[in-house]
Design an enzyme around this catalytic site. Sequence first.
Site, mmCIF file in Angstrom:
data_model
loop_
_atom_site.group_PDB
_atom_site.id
_atom_site.type_symbol
_atom_site.label_atom_id
_atom_site.label_comp_id
_atom_site.label_asym_id
_atom_site.label_seq_id
_atom_site.Cartn_x
_atom_site.Cartn_y
_atom_site.Cartn_z
ATOM 1 N N SER A 45 0.954 -1.164 -0.048
ATOM 2 C CA SER A 45 0.075 0.031 0.078
ATOM 3 C C SER A 45 0.765 1.299 -0.015
ATOM 4 O O SER A 45 1.981 1.285 0.641
ATOM 5 C CB SER A 45 -0.936 0.041 1.284
ATOM 6 O OG SER A 45 -1.679 1.279 1.512
ATOM 7 N N TYR A 96 -2.291 -1.202 10.811
ATOM 8 C CA TYR A 96 -2.476 -1.470 9.517
ATOM 9 C C TYR A 96 -1.443 -1.345 8.629
ATOM 10 O O TYR A 96 -0.916 -2.399 7.781
ATOM 11 C CB TYR A 96 -3.727 -1.260 8.969
ATOM 12 C CG TYR A 96 -3.951 -1.381 7.444
ATOM 13 C CD1 TYR A 96 -4.199 -2.530 6.896
ATOM 14 C CD2 TYR A 96 -3.601 -0.514 6.504
ATOM 15 C CE1 TYR A 96 -4.116 -2.961 5.578
ATOM 16 C CE2 TYR A 96 -3.769 -0.501 5.090
ATOM 17 C CZ TYR A 96 -3.904 -1.938 4.827
ATOM 18 O OH TYR A 96 -3.980 -2.247 3.183
ATOM 19 N N LYS A 143 1.805 -3.902 6.736
ATOM 20 C CA LYS A 143 2.287 -3.627 5.249
ATOM 21 C C LYS A 143 3.655 -3.471 5.020
ATOM 22 O O LYS A 143 4.554 -4.096 4.408
ATOM 23 C CB LYS A 143 1.612 -2.620 4.340
ATOM 24 C CG LYS A 143 0.254 -2.967 4.317
ATOM 25 C CD LYS A 143 -0.362 -4.111 3.310
ATOM 26 C CE LYS A 143 -1.581 -4.522 3.303
ATOM 27 N NZ LYS A 143 -2.064 -5.764 2.887
HETATM 28 P P1 NAD Z 1 -10.881 -7.120 1.033
HETATM 29 O O1 NAD Z 1 -11.225 -7.256 2.430
HETATM 30 O O2 NAD Z 1 -12.097 -6.901 0.144
HETATM 31 O O3 NAD Z 1 -10.195 -8.471 0.602
HETATM 32 C C1 NAD Z 1 -9.425 -9.222 1.284
HETATM 33 C C2 NAD Z 1 -9.888 -10.726 1.487
HETATM 34 O O4 NAD Z 1 -8.999 -11.578 2.356
HETATM 35 C C3 NAD Z 1 -11.067 -10.872 1.947
HETATM 36 O O5 NAD Z 1 -12.082 -11.658 1.291
HETATM 37 C C4 NAD Z 1 -11.108 -11.365 3.461
HETATM 38 O O6 NAD Z 1 -12.051 -12.387 3.747
HETATM 39 C C5 NAD Z 1 -9.836 -12.090 3.127
HETATM 40 N N1 NAD Z 1 -9.098 -12.644 4.422
HETATM 41 C C6 NAD Z 1 -8.823 -11.911 5.350
HETATM 42 N N2 NAD Z 1 -8.162 -12.441 6.291
HETATM 43 C C7 NAD Z 1 -7.873 -13.678 5.849
HETATM 44 C C8 NAD Z 1 -7.024 -14.698 6.306
HETATM 45 N N3 NAD Z 1 -6.509 -14.730 7.451
HETATM 46 N N4 NAD Z 1 -7.218 -15.817 5.364
HETATM 47 C C9 NAD Z 1 -7.714 -15.914 4.253
HETATM 48 N N5 NAD Z 1 -8.450 -14.898 3.780
HETATM 49 C C10 NAD Z 1 -8.356 -13.797 4.524
HETATM 50 O O7 NAD Z 1 -9.868 -5.947 0.658
HETATM 51 P P2 NAD Z 1 -9.156 -5.647 -0.523
HETATM 52 O O8 NAD Z 1 -9.615 -4.039 -0.587
HETATM 53 O O9 NAD Z 1 -9.818 -6.529 -1.735
HETATM 54 O O10 NAD Z 1 -7.771 -5.669 -0.437
HETATM 55 C C11 NAD Z 1 -7.023 -6.600 -0.899
HETATM 56 C C12 NAD Z 1 -5.679 -6.347 -0.221
HETATM 57 O O11 NAD Z 1 -5.105 -5.213 -0.885
HETATM 58 C C13 NAD Z 1 -5.420 -6.347 1.152
HETATM 59 O O12 NAD Z 1 -4.082 -7.011 1.857
HETATM 60 C C14 NAD Z 1 -5.540 -4.805 1.458
HETATM 61 O O13 NAD Z 1 -4.571 -4.480 2.875
HETATM 62 C C15 NAD Z 1 -4.458 -4.595 0.305
HETATM 63 N N6 NAD Z 1 -4.729 -3.152 0.030
HETATM 64 C C16 NAD Z 1 -6.171 -2.756 -0.240
HETATM 65 C C17 NAD Z 1 -6.347 -1.209 -0.452
HETATM 66 C C18 NAD Z 1 -7.631 -0.599 -0.520
HETATM 67 O O14 NAD Z 1 -7.717 0.567 -0.562
HETATM 68 N N7 NAD Z 1 -8.853 -1.511 -0.875
HETATM 69 C C19 NAD Z 1 -5.248 -0.418 -0.549
HETATM 70 C C20 NAD Z 1 -3.998 -0.936 -0.628
HETATM 71 C C21 NAD Z 1 -3.468 -2.194 -0.311
HETATM 72 C C1 WQD Z 2 -9.729 9.327 0.909
HETATM 73 C C2 WQD Z 2 -9.968 10.831 1.217
HETATM 74 C C3 WQD Z 2 -10.082 11.501 3.318
HETATM 75 C C4 WQD Z 2 -13.993 9.343 3.895
HETATM 76 C C5 WQD Z 2 -7.004 4.489 2.980
HETATM 77 C C6 WQD Z 2 -6.003 3.647 3.750
HETATM 78 C C7 WQD Z 2 -4.773 3.393 2.792
HETATM 79 C C8 WQD Z 2 -5.474 2.631 1.812
HETATM 80 C C9 WQD Z 2 -6.302 3.214 0.987
HETATM 81 C C10 WQD Z 2 -5.235 0.267 2.307
HETATM 82 C C11 WQD Z 2 -9.205 11.598 2.215
HETATM 83 C C12 WQD Z 2 -11.685 11.854 2.540
HETATM 84 C C13 WQD Z 2 -12.847 9.873 3.272
HETATM 85 C C14 WQD Z 2 -14.986 10.424 4.191
HETATM 86 C C15 WQD Z 2 -13.890 12.211 3.354
HETATM 87 N N1 WQD Z 2 -5.865 1.218 2.131
HETATM 88 N N2 WQD Z 2 -12.739 11.240 3.249
HETATM 89 N N3 WQD Z 2 -14.867 11.515 3.976
HETATM 90 O O1 WQD Z 2 -7.303 7.778 3.792
HETATM 91 O O2 WQD Z 2 -6.534 8.027 1.457
HETATM 92 O O3 WQD Z 2 -6.309 5.502 2.174
HETATM 93 O O4 WQD Z 2 -7.502 3.625 1.794
HETATM 94 O O5 WQD Z 2 -3.906 -0.009 2.085
HETATM 95 O O6 WQD Z 2 -3.940 2.650 3.637
HETATM 96 O O7 WQD Z 2 -5.614 4.726 4.751
HETATM 97 O O8 WQD Z 2 -8.595 6.677 1.749
HETATM 98 O O9 WQD Z 2 -10.840 6.875 0.836
HETATM 99 O O10 WQD Z 2 -10.321 6.856 3.375
HETATM 100 O O11 WQD Z 2 -9.995 8.761 2.175
HETATM 101 O O12 WQD Z 2 -13.716 13.263 3.388
HETATM 102 O O13 WQD Z 2 -15.993 9.727 4.445
HETATM 103 O O14 WQD Z 2 -11.290 11.295 1.315
HETATM 104 O O15 WQD Z 2 -9.965 12.439 4.417
HETATM 105 O O16 WQD Z 2 -8.589 12.734 2.111
HETATM 106 P P1 WQD Z 2 -6.996 7.045 2.373
HETATM 107 P P2 WQD Z 2 -10.070 7.063 2.044
#
Ligand code: NAD
Ligand code: WQD
Length: 338
Positions: free
Chosen positions: A124, A149, A153
């Site tokens: 991330s 969290y 990562k």
């Molecule tokens: P998500 O929660 O939709 O998907 C994660 C999946 O992993 C889920 O289906 C959950 O049931 C499964 N899971 C969790 N713990 C588990 C375990 N111990 N064993 C097996 N399955 C398990 O989330 P996502 O948005 O699809 O994110 C996928 C990956 O990308 C995550 O690692 C997340 O941290 C990373 N990521 C997400 C974002 C974002 O904003 N969505 C941003 C950066 C990184």
């Molecule tokens: C985006 C912008 C908020 C909600 C998060 C995690 C990051 C990554 C992606 C996994 C910001 C603003 C949000 C709301 C708002 N996840 N906001 N009202 O914080 O950039 O990233 O998700 O790895 O680790 O921190 O994403 O979508 O929460 O926020 O004004 O109800 O929207 O302040 O500026 P963020 P976000």
Amino acid sequence: MAVLVTGGAGYIGSQTCVHLLEAGKEIVVIDNFSNSSPLSSQAVKEITGKDFPVIECDIRDEEKLGEVFSSYKIEAVIHFAGLKAVGESCQKPLEYYDNNIGGTVKLLSVMKKFGVKCIVFSSSATVYGEKHTAPFNEEMEVGGTTNPYGTTKLYIEQILRDLCASDSEWSVCLLRYFNPIGAHESGKIGEAPNGIPNNLMPYISQVAVGKREKLSVFGDDYDTPDGTGVRDYIHVADLADGHVVALDRALSVKGCEVYNLGTGKGVSVLDLVKAFEEATGIKIPYVIAPRRPGDIATSYADCSKAKNVLGWEARRDVRKACEDTWNWQKNNPDGFTK
Ligand code: NAD
Ligand code: WQD
């Protein structure tokens, strides 16, 4: 040979499954469904017309993982499984360290045991912490994460680097996602957060569908063009494409590599609200609320490395992501129920 997709029933995992299948890959999905439904994999099968095994398995369950690796010929792993709620991670740090870090260590141990040494990992942009000025590039020092969290990562990246340093047969691709939004254009799979959404796009779409009254904009006094937070919103389909090319890269090049996956463009909260309104014709009422602790003003990627080395760049714009989000949200206001 198949690709094991951990967390493959989740938001990004399910979209990536579609793109892997469309690229002709065989896949095996494991998920503990703690934040997803098996119905998402069913939808992936409908979209692609292809079948694949979906196994309920927690990545911390070494025995079950071993059975999966014994039953299928796995050549590589795309590792999405993990908990991802920033706020929750501050309340329950041990659960996050256990699930994300403990789970990854178990997964890697089983991979090693079965001689599978190729992994693409969901990292991330959060690993860049607070001290750099956007655009963030892969050469920048990581650290200074602001919540457990993010720290999971950061640590997992280090564990994977250490693994590569210990054994030159490993191939690791660390993918640092910026802000994934959007849904599959069929409207059959998309993001279905439990409870009140933490992230901006699902919150906007829940306001649009009538589940929430109004959006709270967290701060309008940042040092940004309109005072609201700026982020790099990437369509989940572009992200999924990025995984297909990263997988091919990891299958052909040993060692540890890291790539940003973003668009390189900064979009403010109010820009995203406006884009959603224009794409859907629906007004999104909002109020200005205090800043959210831990937020930075501006985050966007330098994506030149992914373009130069992987030949990948994001092709879909924010409007397309808004259209696809709305198509998913309006047809599935309560997520996967049908
Ligand atoms: P998500 O929660 O939709 O998907 C994660 C999946 O992993 C889920 O289906 C959950 O049931 C499964 N899971 C969790 N713990 C588990 C375990 N111990 N064993 C097996 N399955 C398990 O989330 P996502 O948005 O699809 O994110 C996928 C990956 O990308 C995550 O690692 C997340 O941290 C990373 N990521 C997400 C974002 C974002 O904003 N969505 C941003 C950066 C990184
Ligand atoms: C985006 C912008 C908020 C909600 C998060 C995690 C990051 C990554 C992606 C996994 C910001 C603003 C949000 C709301 C708002 N996840 N906001 N009202 O914080 O950039 O990233 O998700 O790895 O680790 O921190 O994403 O979508 O929460 O926020 O004004 O109800 O929207 O302040 O500026 P963020 P976000």
